[in-house]
Design a protein around this motif. Structure first.
Motif, short mmCIF file in Angstrom:
data_model
loop_
_atom_site.label_atom_id
_atom_site.label_comp_id
_atom_site.label_asym_id
_atom_site.label_seq_id
_atom_site.Cartn_x
_atom_site.Cartn_y
_atom_site.Cartn_z
N PRO A 44 0.98 -1.21 0.09
CA PRO A 44 -0.14 -0.03 -0.03
C PRO A 44 0.93 1.24 -0.12
CG PRO A 44 -0.93 -1.56 1.82
CD PRO A 44 0.48 -2.15 1.09
N ASP A 45 2.12 1.15 0.65
CA ASP A 45 2.79 2.57 0.50
C ASP A 45 3.44 2.91 -0.67
OD1 ASP A 45 2.08 2.64 3.09
OD2 ASP A 45 3.73 1.74 3.99
N PHE A 46 3.57 1.88 -1.69
CA PHE A 46 4.22 2.15 -2.75
C PHE A 46 3.36 2.43 -4.01
CE2 PHE A 46 7.21 0.35 0.07
CZ PHE A 46 8.45 0.78 -0.27
N GLN A 47 3.70 3.26 -5.01
CA GLN A 47 3.09 3.29 -6.10
C GLN A 47 3.48 2.27 -7.36
OE1 GLN A 47 3.56 7.57 -7.02
NE2 GLN A 47 1.43 7.93 -5.91
N ASN A 48 2.58 2.21 -8.26
CA ASN A 48 3.12 1.32 -9.35
C ASN A 48 3.67 2.10 -10.38
OD1 ASN A 48 2.87 -0.49 -11.31
ND2 ASN A 48 0.90 -0.10 -12.16
N LYS A 49 4.77 2.70 -9.93
CA LYS A 49 5.65 3.65 -11.03
C LYS A 49 7.24 3.70 -10.30
CE LYS A 49 4.38 8.24 -9.50
NZ LYS A 49 3.86 9.52 -10.12
N ALA A 50 7.86 3.99 -11.16
CA ALA A 50 9.45 4.22 -10.64
C ALA A 50 10.13 5.36 -11.34
CB ALA A 50 10.21 3.02 -10.73
N ASP A 51 10.88 6.19 -10.95
CA ASP A 51 11.86 7.06 -11.14
C ASP A 51 12.91 6.64 -11.84
OD1 ASP A 51 9.85 9.02 -10.91
OD2 ASP A 51 10.62 9.11 -8.87
N VAL A 52 13.37 6.49 -13.12
CA VAL A 52 14.47 6.10 -13.53
C VAL A 52 15.39 7.27 -14.07
CG1 VAL A 52 15.36 4.60 -15.63
CG2 VAL A 52 13.17 3.93 -14.61
N SER A 53 16.59 7.36 -13.58
CA SER A 53 17.68 8.46 -13.78
C SER A 53 18.71 7.42 -14.47
CB SER A 53 18.44 8.82 -12.56
OG SER A 53 17.27 9.42 -11.68
N TYR A 54 19.19 8.30 -15.62
CA TYR A 54 20.15 7.80 -16.25
C TYR A 54 21.35 8.69 -16.85
CZ TYR A 54 16.96 10.00 -19.56
OH TYR A 54 16.16 10.90 -20.28
N GLU A 55 22.50 7.96 -17.12
CA GLU A 55 23.71 8.62 -17.55
C GLU A 55 24.13 8.60 -18.74
OE1 GLU A 55 25.54 11.05 -15.54
OE2 GLU A 55 24.23 10.73 -13.77
N ILE A 56 24.22 9.46 -19.45
CA ILE A 56 24.77 9.49 -21.15
C ILE A 56 25.95 9.79 -21.50
CG2 ILE A 56 24.14 10.04 -23.29
CD1 ILE A 56 22.02 8.31 -22.33
N ARG A 57 26.88 9.42 -22.03
CA ARG A 57 28.02 10.02 -22.40
C ARG A 57 28.26 9.67 -23.90
NH1 ARG A 57 32.07 6.62 -23.38
NH2 ARG A 57 32.43 4.74 -22.02
N GLU A 58 29.11 10.51 -24.33
CA GLU A 58 29.36 10.30 -25.74
C GLU A 58 30.24 8.96 -26.06
OE1 GLU A 58 30.94 13.54 -27.89
OE2 GLU A 58 29.05 14.91 -27.55
N ARG A 59 30.03 8.37 -27.21
CA ARG A 59 30.87 7.21 -27.40
C ARG A 59 32.37 7.82 -27.93
NH1 ARG A 59 29.54 2.22 -28.46
NH2 ARG A 59 27.48 2.44 -28.41
N ILE A 60 33.32 6.80 -27.51
CA ILE A 60 34.51 7.08 -27.98
C ILE A 60 35.07 5.85 -28.79
CG2 ILE A 60 37.28 7.62 -27.40
CD1 ILE A 60 35.81 8.64 -24.86
N GLY A 61 35.36 5.87 -30.29
CA GLY A 61 35.56 4.75 -30.82
C GLY A 61 34.66 3.93 -31.41
#
Lengths: 577, 138
Positions: free
Chosen positions: A554-571
């Motif tokens: 009951p204390d939780f919701q049916n969703k989640a916060d997703v944080s992501y890190e993006i960096r530029e590709r090398i090679g």
């Protein structure tokens, strides 16, 4: 000897009280007919018919073909002849007497004729040479025979009789009719006899003879010329010499017994007649019911009684029953198929399969016929309500900590009845079947369906439902904390690499069926598209869970916060060791 | 006096046995390798993981699970268990040698492999030492 006694005893034991009553009733009817028609021509005719029938039987037994046929023909039309020819007499018997007289009274005059007065009057007129013609009717009706009567209805007295026949009286030429103690008619014209009579007899004598030839009346004539008294009855015409003789004649005619011996004789006659009637009826009864024993088999259709309008017979194993009957030859030959009826009482029929034994009580037979065998002795049938409808079961009041694992039935079949138009329009959505699981515990449970659990449209009657009991297996829910994982989809731009993902919350407590929860190790998010992602960020996304199987705490919701890190590709994208 | 001696001897033996059991258990505990790094990457170069990521394109063709153990007390084995959703897809057995050891496993990517994945790193007894989660996409 003992065998004969046993035979008689066993025979007597087969006689029912109804048989005795039957014989007694018919004997009495025959006896009453004898009493009513005794002394009339009808009775004599009846005797004649009986004798004819007897002769016919003898002729038949002796194989006299023509004689037998002729007598048979005469006997057949005799009944008609009696009714036509003697209709007046028959009518007079039934009209003249009241119901009491017809049913049980013996022929005794309640109003006694004053014989002495009449006799005195007659001989007084004879002494004075005063002609007279007096009629004393018997049982025959004289209305059709006599003519021109003048209603008188005077109480009999010597003076009145003498005044009626006094030569100055206008009605003195006709006859006077005396019934009981009254002079009913005077100046009556009687039919004249066509027979040859002595020359000394006048018109009065001829009239007296004419009436007695065609009826049972007694006619007394006083000769005007010779002063003699004559009594005519039947074919005889006698001179009466003294008062005692005339008195006796009159008393006998009106039914009053002169002597005690006469009374006894009359009683003896009645007893004899009664005995003969009883013997005749007993003989007929034995001939009819205990004649040659014959057996027949009839196929009778089954009639269903007391059928509830709310049920219908879908199928029956048989539609007819073979009934084996026995009885006397005469009775068996007279049995018509429609007289044999097989009735099955459907008041106790239940929806579904029914077996009804066919017993003697179910079969109606004509009297005197004996039932020996019934084939088949059992009828099987399927009975249904007009509508059978399957309704899914709704399970209610289940403890939230429990869940239903499986059930023995998911549908309850309702047998419904009601008015035709309503029954035809019933839809499954209008009906509900609720199974109450409020008392269910973890494990197998037996839940009973009752009428209270079933909701029906108005005017519809529930005849039956099946099953009325279901097995429900209930399991306890278990809780587990599961990690959440992002489910990425699409294609990330090749220039970027998604290096790190953080989800909040990292784990989520869930509850559900043990079987499901134990096999679950991760909760995934819904698909997160990658196409538009070019830099680090976060997104709120729903969890991909089946709400029917897994419940989130009951204390939780049916969703989640997703944080992501993006960096530029090398090679390049790939690189191998 | 004799009885007291016997009791003392009996208690000493019990203590010795208990000590042996504890020391054995302790010696087993400290012999387990320690995982210091577990990453999923697009490639390996000079035993160094290249392009560590959480999302991999199917076009990468192959992905690697790199694990670094330090120390490794004794020669042992570990497993890299590759799960797609919650279903075990591949189980790869790897040998660790003392004193420290880096090792990796890889899977070839196919079109049907798209979806959420995880790799469980377990020791010889099946204990999960670490878990790396990632997705394979278009």
């Amino acid at each position: 000897m003992s065998a004969a006694l046993n035979h008689i005893l066993s025979f007597l034991l087969t006689i029912r009280w109804q048989d005795i009553a039957d014989i007694a009733l018919n004997s009495y009817i025959l006896f009453r007919l004898y009493i009513l028609f005794k002394g009339t021509k009808v009775f004599r005719m009846l005797i004649g018919i009986v004798l004819l029938w007897f002769c016919q039987e003898i002729a038949f037994s002796l194989r006299f073909i023509v004689t037998s046929l002729v007598i048979q023909g005469i006997t057949a039309v005799s009944a008609l002849i009696i009714i036509v020819v003697f209709s007046n007499e028959i009518r007079s018997v039934f009209q003249a007497k009241n119901l009491k007289a017809i049913l049980w009274e013996f022929p005794r005059k309640t109003i006694q004729t004053p014989v002495e007065i009449i006799v005195d009057s007659i001989f007084e007129m004879a002494r004075k040479y005063c002609g007279a013609l007096i009629v004393f009717p018997g049982k025959d009706d004289l209305k059709e025979i006599i003519q021109n009567g003048l209603a008188w209805d005077g109480l009999v007295s010597k003076e009145m009789i003498m005044s009626i026949f006094w030569y100055g009286n206008p009605v003195h030429d006709g006859a006077a009719i005396i019934q009981g103690d009254r002079v009913t008619e005077v100046g009556v014209i009687l039919p004249l006899s066509k027979r040859n009579l002595p020359a000394s007899y006048g018109t009065r004598h001829r009239a007296a003879k004419g009436l007695t030839e065609v009826s049972d009346a007694l006619v007394v004539v006083v000769s005007e010329e010779r002063g003699s008294v004559l009594a005519a009855k039947g074919t005889r015409l006698n001179i009466v010499y003294d008062k005692e003789e005339l008195e006796k004649e009159l008393l006998e005619h009106v039914g009053i017994q002169v002597r005690q011996q006469g009374n006894r004789k009359e009683r003896l006659n009645l007893c004899t007649a009664g005995l003969i009637c009883m013997l005749c009826v007993t003989g007929i009864w034995f001939a009819v019911t205990r004649g040659l024993n014959t057996m027949i088999t009839l196929e009778a259709p089954i009639e269903y009684m007391n059928r509830d309008l709310g049920i219908k017979i879908v199928s029956a194993a048989v539609s007819t029953v073979k009934v084996h009957l026995s009885g006397s030859d005469i009775l068996i030959k007279s049995v018509r198929p429609e007289q044999v009826r097989v009735k099955i009482d459907l008041s106790v029929a239940m929806i579904g399969h029914n077996s009804f034994p066919i017993k003697k009580e179910n079969i109606t037979l004509p009297p005197g016929i004996i039932l020996t065998k019934i084939e088949p002795d059992m009828i099987e049938m399927e009975v249904e309500a007009p509508l059978k409808i399957g309704i899914p079961i709704s399970y209610v009041n289940l403890d939230p900590a429990l869940e239903m694992i499986n059930t023995s039935a998911s549908t309850v079949y309702l047998h419904l009845s009601g008015p035709d138009d309503i029954i035809r329009s019933v839809q499954p959505q209008q009906c509900q079947v609720k199974a109450d699981l409020s008392k269910a515990v973890s494990g197998p449970n037996t839940v009973y369906i009752t009428n209270e659990n079933i909701v029906l449209p108005p005017a519809v009657t529930l005849k039956k439902f099946e099953p009325d009991m279901i097995e429900v297996k209930v399991g306890a829910l278990i809780s587990k904390e599961l990690p959440i994982q992002a489910d990425w989809s699409g294609k990330l731009d090749e220039r970027f690499i998604l290096t790190d993902v953080k989800i909040s919350p990292e784990k989520i407590p869930v509850r559900g069926n043990r079987r499901v929860i134990e096999n679950l190790s991760t909760i995934y998010t819904e698909k997160i598209p990658l196409e538009s992602i070019e830099k680090s960020g976060s997104v709120s996304v729903k969890l991909a869970i089946s709400a029917s199987e897994i419940k989130i705490a009951p204390d939780f919701q049916n969703k989640a916060d997703v944080s992501y890190e993006i960096r530029e590709r090398i090679g390049n994208i790939t690189g191998n060791e | 006096m004799r009885i007291k001696y016997k009791i003392t001897l009996f208690v000493s033996v019990i203590f010795y046995i208990v000590f042996l059991l504890f020391s054995q258990a302790f010696s087993q505990e400290i012999k387990k390798p320690t995982l210091v790094q577990a990453v999923i990457c697009e490639g390996m170069k000079d035993r160094i993981p290249q392009n560590q990521a959480a999302v991999f394109s199917i076009s990468a063709g192959k992905i690697f699970c790199f694990t670094n153990f330090d120390p490794v007390p004794e020669k042992t084995v570990i497993h890299h268990n590759w799960f797609r959703t919650d279903i075990l897809n591949t189980k790869i057995k790897l040998v660790l040698n003392p004193p420290k050891w880096s090792t990796f496993s890889s899977i070839q990517l196919r079109e049907s492999d798209k979806g959420p994945w995880r790799v469980e790193v377990t020791d010889s007894e099946g204990t999960v030492l670490n878990m790396a989660r990632f997705s394979i996409t278009d």
